[in-house]
Structure formats: structure tokens, C-alpha cells
Write a protein that holds these residues in place. Structure first.
Motif, short mmCIF file in Angstrom:
data_model
loop_
_atom_site.label_atom_id
_atom_site.label_comp_id
_atom_site.label_asym_id
_atom_site.label_seq_id
_atom_site.Cartn_x
_atom_site.Cartn_y
_atom_site.Cartn_z
N VAL A 102 0.85 -1.19 0.00
CA VAL A 102 0.00 0.00 0.00
C VAL A 102 0.89 1.24 0.00
N ALA A 103 0.32 2.34 -0.47
CA ALA A 103 1.03 3.61 -0.51
C ALA A 103 0.10 4.70 0.00
N GLN A 104 0.68 5.71 0.60
CA GLN A 104 -0.09 6.87 1.06
C GLN A 104 -0.27 7.80 -0.13
N ILE A 105 -1.49 7.91 -0.61
CA ILE A 105 -1.79 8.71 -1.80
C ILE A 105 -2.89 9.70 -1.46
N ALA A 106 -2.57 10.98 -1.54
CA ALA A 106 -3.55 12.05 -1.31
C ALA A 106 -4.27 11.88 0.03
N GLY A 107 -3.52 11.44 1.03
CA GLY A 107 -4.08 11.33 2.37
C GLY A 107 -4.79 10.03 2.70
N ILE A 108 -4.82 9.07 1.76
CA ILE A 108 -5.44 7.77 2.02
C ILE A 108 -4.47 6.66 1.66
N LYS A 109 -4.68 5.47 2.26
CA LYS A 109 -3.83 4.32 1.96
C LYS A 109 -4.44 3.55 0.79
N LEU B 98 -8.50 2.10 0.15
CA LEU B 98 -8.99 1.99 -1.22
C LEU B 98 -8.14 0.99 -1.97
N ILE B 99 -8.79 0.07 -2.68
CA ILE B 99 -8.09 -0.81 -3.62
C ILE B 99 -8.48 -0.38 -5.02
N ALA B 100 -7.48 0.09 -5.77
CA ALA B 100 -7.70 0.54 -7.15
C ALA B 100 -7.46 -0.62 -8.10
N VAL B 101 -8.40 -0.81 -9.04
CA VAL B 101 -8.33 -1.95 -9.95
C VAL B 101 -8.49 -1.47 -11.40
N PRO B 102 -7.43 -0.94 -12.01
CA PRO B 102 -7.49 -0.71 -13.46
C PRO B 102 -7.61 -2.05 -14.19
N LEU C 18 -15.69 4.79 7.87
CA LEU C 18 -16.24 3.48 7.50
C LEU C 18 -15.13 2.50 7.15
N ALA C 19 -14.11 2.98 6.44
CA ALA C 19 -13.00 2.10 6.08
C ALA C 19 -12.28 1.61 7.33
N GLY C 20 -12.11 2.49 8.31
CA GLY C 20 -11.46 2.07 9.54
C GLY C 20 -12.30 1.08 10.33
N ALA C 21 -13.60 1.34 10.42
CA ALA C 21 -14.48 0.44 11.16
C ALA C 21 -14.57 -0.93 10.52
N ALA D 217 -6.33 -9.10 -2.05
CA ALA D 217 -7.14 -8.01 -1.50
C ALA D 217 -7.13 -8.09 0.02
N ARG D 218 -7.23 -9.30 0.55
CA ARG D 218 -7.21 -9.48 2.01
C ARG D 218 -5.89 -8.97 2.59
N TRP D 219 -4.79 -9.28 1.91
CA TRP D 219 -3.48 -8.83 2.37
C TRP D 219 -3.39 -7.30 2.36
N LEU D 220 -3.90 -6.66 1.30
CA LEU D 220 -3.89 -5.20 1.24
C LEU D 220 -4.71 -4.60 2.39
N GLY D 221 -5.82 -5.25 2.72
CA GLY D 221 -6.59 -4.82 3.88
C GLY D 221 -5.80 -4.95 5.16
N ARG D 222 -5.02 -6.04 5.30
CA ARG D 222 -4.16 -6.22 6.46
C ARG D 222 -3.17 -5.06 6.60
N LEU D 223 -2.73 -4.54 5.45
CA LEU D 223 -1.76 -3.45 5.45
C LEU D 223 -2.43 -2.09 5.65
N GLY D 224 -3.77 -2.10 5.79
CA GLY D 224 -4.48 -0.88 6.12
C GLY D 224 -5.07 -0.13 4.94
#
Length: 261
Positions: free
Chosen positions: A132-139, A164-168, A241-244, A154-161
Motif C-alpha cells: 500500500v502507498a499513502q496517496i492524497a491522504g489515504i492508503k 482503497l483498492i484501485a483496480v485498473p 467506514l473504512a477504519g471500522a 485483497a485481504r493482504w492489502l486490507g491487512r496493510l491498512g
């Protein structure tokens, strides 16, 4: 902050009348985040098994030109991907342009090998990992097209906080699997999932891309889907909501050896 999903036409160039028409719905998105479709410029080239270095170089060049056009869009951050010629093949590199500054995000790992999508013959991966990367104030985490079919990523990216998951992506007319996969990615990660797609067809030998950019909230509910008459849609990103969502089932459940990166 809002995040945008789009469907952009096959064969798009980063200049001219079609470009101006394509970006017109995005004129007032100054503080927002845009997720484009996968490798958005030029015609889709890996339609045949045999790698063609001249076409690969042409594709890489138009995306190099496209960086300037993307950086001029009225967004705080643009998330996209581009083909880069390296060591005789291409890599598909996801990146973010944040206030015009280029930031590496991810290189595609999983490549289909079938009629219209002969990506195994055209692409390789030079930089491994899902992060994950910090982009414009969000992970932000990134899954490029086929990678959405692997919910453990996707689960792993959630583990990393990831918030938003971007899917081009660059996919065909059947949206069923992609809508299901996007919802599942949100459910297992607790993140918003924003996916954008190509639309149209270059010639009879090329795939017919189906558009249908998808927005899914942190509970896995589909918020919206682009269409020919509505090619750009957005959602307000609520970080509360993302945090909760990270503490809710099934996101909190851990396997003892879970580390799919």
C-alpha cells in the motif's frame, strides 16, 4: 474526497477531440482521486501469442506521452498503469500521479494466456510484492485486472491498512465475475474497491471491451457501475467506514501463517 471510476474508449490518445470529449465529465474534480482503466492509451496489443517489439515500443511511447495529459487532469491524484519496455518484454506498472508527481505503486504479477489476452507472451514482472502507498491522504493498494480474481491479495492489502483498492482493468462484455470479485475484495479487505475498464473494439482480431467501471463500498455493496450514457461515476470516501470495516467479520479473522505478499 471522492474517488472516480470511468470507462474510456479503446484506442484513446492523450490529445485531440476524443480525449477532450472523454475527460469532459471530470472537469470539477479538483480534490478527488481518479482510477483509470488498465494501460488506457493506444490500441490493445497482446491479442496474439507472438510478442511484437515494435508494437510494444509504440504502446510504451504513447503512455509516456500520456503521463503529461494525465497530470493535467483536475485531480489531486490519478491512479493508472502503463506498459514499460524492459529487457525485451513489457512490464505493466501501476502508478499514481499526485499533484503531478509520479509514484510507483505495483507491477502486475498474473497474466492471462488466451485469445485476445495473450499477456503471458508480452509481459513479465520485475518488482514483486503487493503493498500500500499513502496517496492524497489515504492508503491505496492496487490490483491490476486479473489480480482481482485472487481475494487473498485483497485481504493482504486490507491487512496493510488499505482504505482503497484501485483496480485498473481491460475486460470483455461479461461483467458477472468482475462484479462478484470486486465485492469479495471489499468484503475481505474492508476497503473501497474502485475499478475502471476500456470500452469498444479496435478490429475483428481484438477483444470487445465491455466498459462497466465498478465502485464497491467497504461492506462489499456495489455503489455504482459506469455505462455508455454515464461513463464517469464517483463515491465519497468515508475513512471512518473504512477504519471500522477492518474490525468487522471476516476482515479481523487471521490465519496463523497468513502472508500472501
Amino acid at each position: 474526497m471522492q474517488a472516480w471510476s470511468v470507462e474510456w474508449p479503446e484506442g484513446l490518445t492523450p490529445e485531440g477531440e476524443l480525449w477532450a470529449e472523454t475527460i469532459k465529465p471530470l472537469a470539477n474534480a479538483v480534490s478527488d482521486v481518479l482510477v483509470t482503466n488498465e494501460m488506457p492509451f493506444g490500441h490493445w496489443h497482446p491479442t496474439r501469442h507472438m510478442f511484437n517489439v515494435d508494437r510494444a515500443r509504440e504502446w510504451a511511447d504513447i503512455h509516456e506521452r500520456g503521463l503529461d495529459a494525465l497530470s493535467r487532469l483536475p485531480f489531486r491524484a490519478v491512479i493508472s498503469s502503463r506498459p514499460i519496455l524492459s529487457k525485451g518484454k513489457l512490464v505493466n506498472e501501476a502508478f499514481a500521479l499526485v499533484d503531478g508527481r509520479y509514484e510507483f505503486l505495483h507491477q502486475k504479477h498474473y497474466f492471462p494466456a488466451e485469445s485476445g489476452w495473450q499477456e503471458q507472451a508480452w509481459f513479465e514482472t520485475e518488482r514483486s510484492g503487493f503493498d500500500v502507498a499513502q496517496i492524497a491522504g489515504i492508503k491505496v493498494g492496487t490490483l491490476l485486472c486479473t489480480e482481482l480474481m485472487f481475494p487473498e491479495k485483497a485481504r493482504w492489502l486490507g491487512r496493510l491498512g488499505a482504505d482503497l483498492i484501485a483496480v485498473p482493468r481491460a475486460t470483455g462484455l461479461d461483467h458477472r465475475m468482475w462484479r462478484t470479485a470486486a465485492s469479495m475484495a471489499a468484503i475481505v479487505s474492508g476497503a473501497y474497491v474502485i475499478s475502471s475498464n476500456r470500452v469498444g473494439q479496435h478490429d475483428d482480431a481484438s477483444p470487445r471491451f465491455g466498459g462497466g467501471g465498478i465502485i464497491v463500498d467497504t461492506d462489499g455493496n456495489e455503489v455504482g457501475m459506469t455505462a455508455r450514457w454515464d461513463p464517469a461515476i464517483s463515491v465519497d470516501l468515508d475513512m471512518t467506514l473504512a477504519g471500522a470495516a477492518k474490525s468487522r467479520y471476516p476482515v479481523y479473522v487471521r490465519a496463523p501463517d497468513e502472508n500472501p505478499a
